[in-house]
Design a protein around this motif. Sequence first.
Motif, PDB file in Angstrom:
ATOM      1  N   CYS A 152      41.592  46.711  45.608  1.00  6.62           N
ATOM      2  CA  CYS A 152      40.548  46.677  45.021  1.00  6.62           C
ATOM      3  C   CYS A 152      40.141  47.173  43.201  1.00  6.62           C
ATOM      4  CB  CYS A 152      38.951  46.393  45.818  1.00  6.62           C
ATOM      5  SG  CYS A 152      38.987  45.064  47.397  1.00  6.62           S
ATOM      6  N   VAL A 153      40.687  48.281  43.591  1.00 13.51           N
ATOM      7  CA  VAL A 153      40.201  49.059  42.126  1.00 13.51           C
ATOM      8  C   VAL A 153      41.340  49.195  40.962  1.00 13.51           C
ATOM      9  CG1 VAL A 153      39.213  50.866  43.372  1.00 13.51           C
ATOM     10  CG2 VAL A 153      41.517  51.293  42.867  1.00 13.51           C
ATOM     11  N   LEU A 154      42.475  47.939  41.531  1.00 10.72           N
ATOM     12  CA  LEU A 154      43.420  47.915  40.603  1.00 10.72           C
ATOM     13  C   LEU A 154      42.992  46.888  39.533  1.00 10.72           C
ATOM     14  CD1 LEU A 154      46.533  47.649  42.870  1.00 10.72           C
ATOM     15  CD2 LEU A 154      45.568  49.837  41.366  1.00 10.72           C
ATOM     16  N   SER A 155      43.657  46.966  38.178  1.00 13.39           N
ATOM     17  CA  SER A 155      42.941  46.016  37.497  1.00 13.39           C
ATOM     18  C   SER A 155      43.716  44.324  37.448  1.00 13.39           C
ATOM     19  CB  SER A 155      43.654  45.940  36.253  1.00 13.39           C
ATOM     20  OG  SER A 155      45.133  45.885  36.142  1.00 13.39           O
ATOM     21  N   ALA A 156      43.193  43.576  37.291  1.00 15.93           N
ATOM     22  CA  ALA A 156      43.484  42.338  37.506  1.00 15.93           C
ATOM     23  C   ALA A 156      44.930  42.166  37.186  1.00 15.93           C
ATOM     24  CB  ALA A 156      42.745  41.165  36.944  1.00 15.93           C
ATOM     25  N   LYS A 166      50.223  39.458  50.017  1.00 16.88           N
ATOM     26  CA  LYS A 166      49.404  40.356  49.434  1.00 16.88           C
ATOM     27  C   LYS A 166      47.979  40.535  49.522  1.00 16.88           C
ATOM     28  CE  LYS A 166      48.979  45.311  48.707  1.00 16.88           C
ATOM     29  NZ  LYS A 166      48.819  46.242  49.930  1.00 16.88           N
ATOM     30  N   VAL A 167      47.439  39.963  48.717  1.00 19.48           N
ATOM     31  CA  VAL A 167      45.967  39.258  48.041  1.00 19.48           C
ATOM     32  C   VAL A 167      45.198  38.662  49.084  1.00 19.48           C
ATOM     33  CG1 VAL A 167      45.134  37.977  46.650  1.00 19.48           C
ATOM     34  CG2 VAL A 167      47.036  39.330  45.978  1.00 19.48           C
ATOM     35  N   LEU A 168      46.343  38.102  49.840  1.00 16.16           N
ATOM     36  CA  LEU A 168      45.440  37.020  51.462  1.00 16.16           C
ATOM     37  C   LEU A 168      44.823  37.812  52.083  1.00 16.16           C
ATOM     38  CD1 LEU A 168      47.143  34.128  50.690  1.00 16.16           C
ATOM     39  CD2 LEU A 168      45.241  34.318  50.239  1.00 16.16           C
ATOM     40  N   LYS A 169      46.199  38.751  52.215  1.00 17.01           N
ATOM     41  CA  LYS A 169      45.891  39.662  53.349  1.00 17.01           C
ATOM     42  C   LYS A 169      44.460  40.873  53.002  1.00 17.01           C
ATOM     43  CE  LYS A 169      48.130  43.723  56.022  1.00 17.01           C
ATOM     44  NZ  LYS A 169      49.628  44.996  56.550  1.00 17.01           N
ATOM     45  N   VAL A 170      44.317  41.598  52.144  1.00 17.08           N
ATOM     46  CA  VAL A 170      43.402  42.548  51.457  1.00 17.08           C
ATOM     47  C   VAL A 170      42.539  41.491  51.723  1.00 17.08           C
ATOM     48  CG1 VAL A 170      42.330  43.437  49.135  1.00 17.08           C
ATOM     49  CG2 VAL A 170      44.795  43.859  49.841  1.00 17.08           C
ATOM     50  N   ALA A 171      42.031  40.334  51.044  1.00 17.54           N
ATOM     51  CA  ALA A 171      40.793  39.563  51.174  1.00 17.54           C
ATOM     52  C   ALA A 171      40.711  38.914  53.056  1.00 17.54           C
ATOM     53  CB  ALA A 171      41.545  37.850  50.468  1.00 17.54           C
ATOM     54  N   ALA A 172      41.221  38.872  53.493  1.00 21.60           N
ATOM     55  CA  ALA A 172      41.511  38.468  55.522  1.00 21.60           C
ATOM     56  C   ALA A 172      40.446  39.779  55.649  1.00 21.60           C
ATOM     57  CB  ALA A 172      42.712  38.470  55.726  1.00 21.60           C
ATOM     58  N   THR A 173      40.827  41.098  55.082  1.00 26.82           N
ATOM     59  CA  THR A 173      40.734  42.555  55.871  1.00 26.82           C
ATOM     60  C   THR A 173      39.365  42.585  55.131  1.00 26.82           C
ATOM     61  OG1 THR A 173      42.359  42.894  55.621  1.00 26.82           O
ATOM     62  CG2 THR A 173      40.661  45.003  55.136  1.00 26.82           C
ATOM     63  N   GLU A 174      38.674  42.265  53.761  1.00 23.49           N
ATOM     64  CA  GLU A 174      37.076  42.061  53.140  1.00 23.49           C
ATOM     65  C   GLU A 174      36.602  41.411  54.163  1.00 23.49           C
ATOM     66  OE1 GLU A 174      36.423  44.126  50.861  1.00 23.49           O
ATOM     67  OE2 GLU A 174      37.950  45.687  50.471  1.00 23.49           O
ATOM     68  N   ARG A 175      37.412  39.718  54.120  1.00 23.59           N
ATOM     69  CA  ARG A 175      36.221  39.219  55.157  1.00 23.59           C
ATOM     70  C   ARG A 175      36.279  39.312  56.637  1.00 23.59           C
ATOM     71  NH1 ARG A 175      37.986  34.534  57.960  1.00 23.59           N
ATOM     72  NH2 ARG A 175      36.111  33.131  58.839  1.00 23.59           N
ATOM     73  N   GLU A 176      37.031  40.210  57.291  1.00 19.23           N
ATOM     74  CA  GLU A 176      36.964  40.929  58.465  1.00 19.23           C
ATOM     75  C   GLU A 176      35.919  41.781  58.527  1.00 19.23           C
ATOM     76  OE1 GLU A 176      40.789  42.062  59.680  1.00 19.23           O
ATOM     77  OE2 GLU A 176      41.542  39.782  59.989  1.00 19.23           O
ATOM     78  N   ARG A 196      33.843  40.538  47.471  1.00 21.05           N
ATOM     79  CA  ARG A 196      34.560  41.502  47.174  1.00 21.05           C
ATOM     80  C   ARG A 196      35.827  40.467  47.330  1.00 21.05           C
ATOM     81  NH1 ARG A 196      34.859  47.860  48.993  1.00 21.05           N
ATOM     82  NH2 ARG A 196      37.283  47.325  48.441  1.00 21.05           N
ATOM     83  N   ALA A 197      36.020  39.821  48.582  1.00 20.28           N
ATOM     84  CA  ALA A 197      37.040  39.371  49.226  1.00 20.28           C
ATOM     85  C   ALA A 197      37.213  38.189  47.808  1.00 20.28           C
ATOM     86  CB  ALA A 197      36.920  38.266  50.574  1.00 20.28           C
ATOM     87  N   LEU A 198      36.104  37.523  47.674  1.00 19.58           N
ATOM     88  CA  LEU A 198      36.505  36.083  47.144  1.00 19.58           C
ATOM     89  C   LEU A 198      36.274  35.512  45.207  1.00 19.58           C
ATOM     90  CD1 LEU A 198      35.374  33.071  46.725  1.00 19.58           C
ATOM     91  CD2 LEU A 198      33.509  33.334  45.806  1.00 19.58           C
ATOM     92  N   LEU A 199      36.149  37.427  45.046  1.00 18.15           N
ATOM     93  CA  LEU A 199      36.728  38.642  43.618  1.00 18.15           C
ATOM     94  C   LEU A 199      38.097  38.584  43.910  1.00 18.15           C
ATOM     95  CD1 LEU A 199      36.244  39.247  40.259  1.00 18.15           C
ATOM     96  CD2 LEU A 199      35.556  41.054  41.440  1.00 18.15           C
TER      97      LEU A 199
END
Length: 327
Positions: A152-156, A166-176, A196-199
């Motif tokens: 999440c601290v990486l730039s776009a 990878k993005v989907l996994k991180v977003a799923a973790t944030e949502r969980e 954070r997940a939505l961003l």
Amino acid sequence: MGGSTRSPGVLQRDDASSQSRYQRLSQRMLDLSGDRGVLKDVIREGSGELVTPDASVLVKYSGYLEHMDKPFDSNCFRKTPRLMKLGEDITLWGMELGLLSMRRGEVARFLFKPTYAYGMLGCPPLIPPNATVLFEIELLDFLDSAESDKFCVLSAEQQDQFPLQKVLKVAATEREFGNYLFRQNRFYDAKVRYKRALLLLHRRSAPAEEQLLVETAKLLVLLNLSFTYLKLERPTMALRYGEQALVIDRKNTKALFRCGQACLLMTEYQKARDFLVRAQKEQPFNHDINNELKKLASYYSDYLGKEKEMCHRMFAPGAHGSTVGEN
């Protein structure tokens, strides 16, 4: 918790060997530490991946001394156990090693020698010096936020270098994480995780064949945000995210229902009715939707009654006093 019906901490001696229960139990347990300081016996197998070193775990546990039939420490009586992060919230070295050997849903029994538990001094008055302790642990779930936090601290631009999975996994973790916080009634903190997940998902530009995966993940987060803002008593934001969800799936019952709830709180009764009727069309026998429509009818009836009374007062004879001709 699984295991025998007899309390695991009770001392029992075998007439033949004169060994304590802990001594006999240790003989058939797996050595996790290499020096028999942490021993494990699986009561119920789990599934999936092993707990990761930086994970936050959701566990039920009870700790016993050998000569006691009641636990000296337990969280099994709490309705919702607290999420604990390895290396920070868990202070027993043995418990951390034990958890790293577990999978979701697993129940296991552990023996911790003093070096891996409370040491030579113990923890007066509950734990005597140099005590071996037994813990029964059930791993309900775990979440690994280390990977998510770093990502999440990486730039776009940097995030775009990683594959979509990878993005989907991180977003799923944030949502969980958000879901866990929501269940704890920590709605503001849950909202932060959902955003954070939505961003992450908004930032991601995916080819057409992968866009469906992104939109599906977005829909779940938008529904969570709409519900969270209702809990925060911010219906305008709840409506905004509910309508964004309907852009992805215009017949989504949850999104229609959340929008209807938000409009009702905003006293926009016609819009509330439109959303709720559409939701009812999708699920005619949904108890919550039908109850919300009844609530709407009651509120609208009260509203009309008050409007009628106000108009009557405004236009009743003498309502403004005898002012005719004063000018």
